[in-house]
Motif scaffolding. Structure first.
Motif, PDB file in Angstrom:
ATOM      1  N   UNK A  89      -5.740  19.519  -4.513  1.00 40.48           N
ATOM      2  CA  UNK A  89      -6.587  19.255  -5.829  1.00 40.48           C
ATOM      3  C   UNK A  89      -7.332  17.808  -5.890  1.00 40.48           C
ATOM      4  N   UNK A  90      -6.992  17.142  -5.046  1.00 41.08           N
ATOM      5  CA  UNK A  90      -7.684  15.827  -5.179  1.00 41.08           C
ATOM      6  C   UNK A  90      -6.868  14.701  -4.444  1.00 41.08           C
ATOM      7  N   UNK A  91      -7.148  13.450  -4.744  1.00 30.80           N
ATOM      8  CA  UNK A  91      -6.527  12.406  -4.192  1.00 30.80           C
ATOM      9  C   UNK A  91      -6.139  11.346  -5.707  1.00 30.80           C
ATOM     10  N   UNK A  92      -4.710  10.634  -5.289  1.00 27.41           N
ATOM     11  CA  UNK A  92      -4.309   9.806  -6.107  1.00 27.41           C
ATOM     12  C   UNK A  92      -3.968   8.758  -5.470  1.00 27.41           C
ATOM     13  N   UNK A  93      -3.991   7.379  -5.919  1.00 24.16           N
ATOM     14  CA  UNK A  93      -3.593   6.203  -5.101  1.00 24.16           C
ATOM     15  C   UNK A  93      -2.111   5.877  -5.524  1.00 24.16           C
ATOM     16  N   UNK A  94      -1.297   5.582  -4.515  1.00 22.37           N
ATOM     17  CA  UNK A  94      -0.136   5.291  -4.760  1.00 22.37           C
ATOM     18  C   UNK A  94      -0.069   3.511  -4.416  1.00 22.37           C
ATOM     19  N   UNK A  95       0.652   3.092  -5.139  1.00 14.94           N
ATOM     20  CA  UNK A  95       1.086   1.356  -5.275  1.00 14.94           C
ATOM     21  C   UNK A  95       2.053   0.964  -4.923  1.00 14.94           C
ATOM     22  N   UNK A  96       2.040   0.095  -4.026  1.00 17.49           N
ATOM     23  CA  UNK A  96       3.518  -0.659  -3.653  1.00 17.49           C
ATOM     24  C   UNK A  96       3.234  -2.168  -3.558  1.00 17.49           C
ATOM     25  N   UNK A  97       4.095  -3.034  -4.198  1.00 18.82           N
ATOM     26  CA  UNK A  97       3.853  -4.344  -4.562  1.00 18.82           C
ATOM     27  C   UNK A  97       5.027  -5.147  -4.226  1.00 18.82           C
TER      28      UNK A  97
END
Length: 600
Positions: free
Chosen positions: A50-58
């Motif tokens: 369906x597409x791309x989503x950004x995963x964030x780690x900090x």
């Protein structure tokens, strides 16, 4: 080591998340498109169909999860749980570009070796490599979009025909071989040694028998097989949207076909297709465009010069006309300065593939006139040719002569399309659809030295031509019709013979003895004796329709696992040899093949 999904259940697809999902806890799954390590920040673009989503780690991320993200690489398979939040740096180029997921749980479900090519849109990797690793190629979003588009088109077809009272009925894939046309794929029978099934070239006979059975309206998304040489728009196995109707004539079937095209264009592409479609007889299509599937989005019509050159002494033209052939041409108006002598020479070599010996030409530029043939004509013949072709300064006249009319039509029909493409003459603004009707029932096969059915032997002749069926078959027209989209046949059909005596006459006209006809088609002839309703139908080539609707370059682009030009499949290396025991069970022995060198 790979982890498991236990305890995690996907809640959303990657491409579905938006601003309204902010603060929701979600679980997404997919493949890593890319990983970006910025030291105290890591971003992973996770991709599904369906597409791309950004995963964030900090620095607020659990250190074990952060380490997993640090070691993750492209095409690893992940499951990620976290909270949707607004992105600080938004990406307007993707639908999910306003949001990201702050990950609180991460599992590596499968690791990946470095792929042989990057999984990106519009890849420039050679097709052979992409098809060898087709399962990777299919991960690319632009490829997936085509396969999804194909699904949508099939769904519209099923819904449309269901709404109009059709029943989807499956017909067999192991059938009797009835060779007449393309070669059959044969399947040996273990139970009946020495006997073979064939894979169907179409469900033609079975759908006619369904009409005899009283089902009235049939459709099927049918797999078909033809053992023939391939082209960009051909495959040895392909799919038809197949239909048949009882108690109808041409008008009703054609209206049904138009309605489907109108419906599928509107629902899939939101394009309104006006109906009814334009109609053109086969004879008119050949005379004007040199093709039975003419592209009407541009001009460059064929011009018959046979009358203007009648009596000429120029050997090339005179020989063609005296042998019953023709001289015809096209006028490339206003482009003399853009089509050089060198380019014409290249076209002359190119067109030999269509049987022509060459191109006779005249260039009329503002700086002078040059011609390959006018010096061999009388002044009045030159004037007649130019007048007939509407020649003016700036034009290029391109002529082809041959004792065989088919060569002239094929060559000029191909040439007009090549020139239109090269010089940007094609109107790409909207689809161009038409029906070609009144095909010849027969065509002469030079190899077999006999007439063969242009479509198939079950096509009904026009009633006005019945008297010529066995005496002058070249005069008989069929109750057949083809649908043409932008110069490509996307569907065709006919009214069928439903009279056993007429069907037997048809077989005689094709050179079948009574025994041959009975051996091959006796079941059909016998069935006709039990009350066959008037019936007809058509079939759409699904692969080609999808290719054209989605503006693809090749039919291979819209098939999940296509074959290449030699009919092989690169991914699985098929066809392949089989075990000796399998051949023994079938009673088959393999003869050694002579090499090319030995044949020479």
């Amino acid at each position: 080591m790979a982890e498991f999904m236990t305890g995690l259940k996907r809640t959303h697809f990657c491409g579905d998340l938006r601003m309204e999902d902010v603060n929701q806890e979600v679980v997404v799954c997919g493949w890593i498109q890319r990983q970006r390590d910025l030291g105290q920040l890591i971003f992973i673009d996770l991709r599904d169909r369906t597409g791309v989503i950004q995963l964030a780690f900090d620095d607020h991320t659990d250190r074990e999860i952060f380490e997993k993200a640090f070691t993750a690489r492209a095409e690893f398979v992940l499951a990620a749980k976290g909270t949707v939040r607004e992105r600080s740096a938004k990406n307007s180029e993707i639908p999910t570009g306003d949001v990201e997921i702050f990950v609180t749980e991460l599992r590596v479900l499968a690791k990946s070796d470095t792929p042989p090519f990057e999984i990106v849109e519009n890849s420039k990797v050679k097709e052979e490599l992409r098809l060898k690793y087709r399962y990777l190629d299919l991960r690319r979003s632009d490829v997936q979009d085509k396969i999804i588009g194909r699904h949508k088109i099939v769904k519209v077809a099923r819904d449309y025909f269901d709404t109009h009272g059709f029943l989807e009925i499956e017909t067999p894939n192991l059938i009797k071989s009835t060779p007449e046309g393309a070669r059959d794929y044969l399947v040996p029978s273990r139970v009946f040694p020495g006997n073979f099934f064939a894979l169907p070239q179409s469900p033609q006979l079975y759908k006619q028998l369904l009409m005899l059975s009283g089902f009235d309206r049939y459709m099927q998304v049918a797999r078909c097989f033809r053992d023939e040489d391939l082209r960009a728009d051909r495959q040895p196995e392909f799919t038809q949207i197949d239909l048949e109707m009882s108690f109808v004539e041409e008008e009703e079937i054609m209206a049904m076909g138009e309605g489907f095209i109108k419906d599928v264009y509107k629902k899939v592409l939101d394009i309104d297709i006006p109906t009814p479609f334009r109609r053109m007889t086969w004879h008119e299509a050949m005379e004007r465009f040199g093709s039975d599937k003419p592209d009407l989005r541009f001009g460059l019509e064929l011009i018959n010069l046979s009358e203007a050159l009648q009596g000429t002494e120029f050997r090339v033209f005179a020989g063609a006309l005296s042998a019953g052939g023709s001289v015809r041409g096209i006028n490339l108006k206003g482009l003399a300065d853009q089509l050089s002598r060198k380019e014409i020479d290249k076209l002359t070599e190119w067109i030999k593939a269509y049987g022509a010996q060459g191109i006779a030409w005249t260039r009329l530029t503002a700086n002078g006139e040059t011609s390959s043939f006018e010096k061999f004509l009388k002044p009045e013949e030159v004037a007649a040719v130019r007048e007939t072709m509407g020649a003016e300064t700036g034009d290029v006249l391109l002529l082809i002569a041959s004792p065989k009319a088919k060569v002239v039509f094929d060559s000029l029909g191909a040439l007009r399309c090549e020139l239109a493409s090269r010089f940007g003459l094609i109107d790409q603004s909207k689809p161009n659809l038409l029906w070609v009707t009144d095909f010849p029932l027969f065509e002469y096969d030079e190899d077999e030295k006999r007439y063969v059915a242009m479509h198939h032997p079950f096509t009904a002749p026009r009633s006005v031509d019945l008297e010529f069926l066995e005496t002058q078959p070249d005069k008989v027209c069929a109750r057949a019709y083809d649908m043409v989209l932008n110069g490509n046949e996307i569907g065709g059909g006919s009214i069928r013979i439903n009279n056993p005596e007429l069907q037997e006459t048809m077989f005689r006209a094709l050179g079948f003895s009574q025994k041959e006809a009975q051996d091959r088609f006796g079941f059909l002839i016998d069935a006709f004796r039990y009350g066959a309703p008037p019936h007809g139908g058509m079939a759409f080539g699904l692969d080609r329709l999808v290719m054209l609707m989605l503006d693809c370059e090749s039919i291979r682009d819209v098939i999940a696992f296509p074959k290449v030009a030699n009919s092989g499949e690169l991914m699985t290396s098929s066809p392949s040899q089989v075990d000796a025991q399998q051949l023994l069970d079938l009673g088959i022995g393999i003869l050694p093949q002579e090499t090319t060198e030995a044949n020479e």
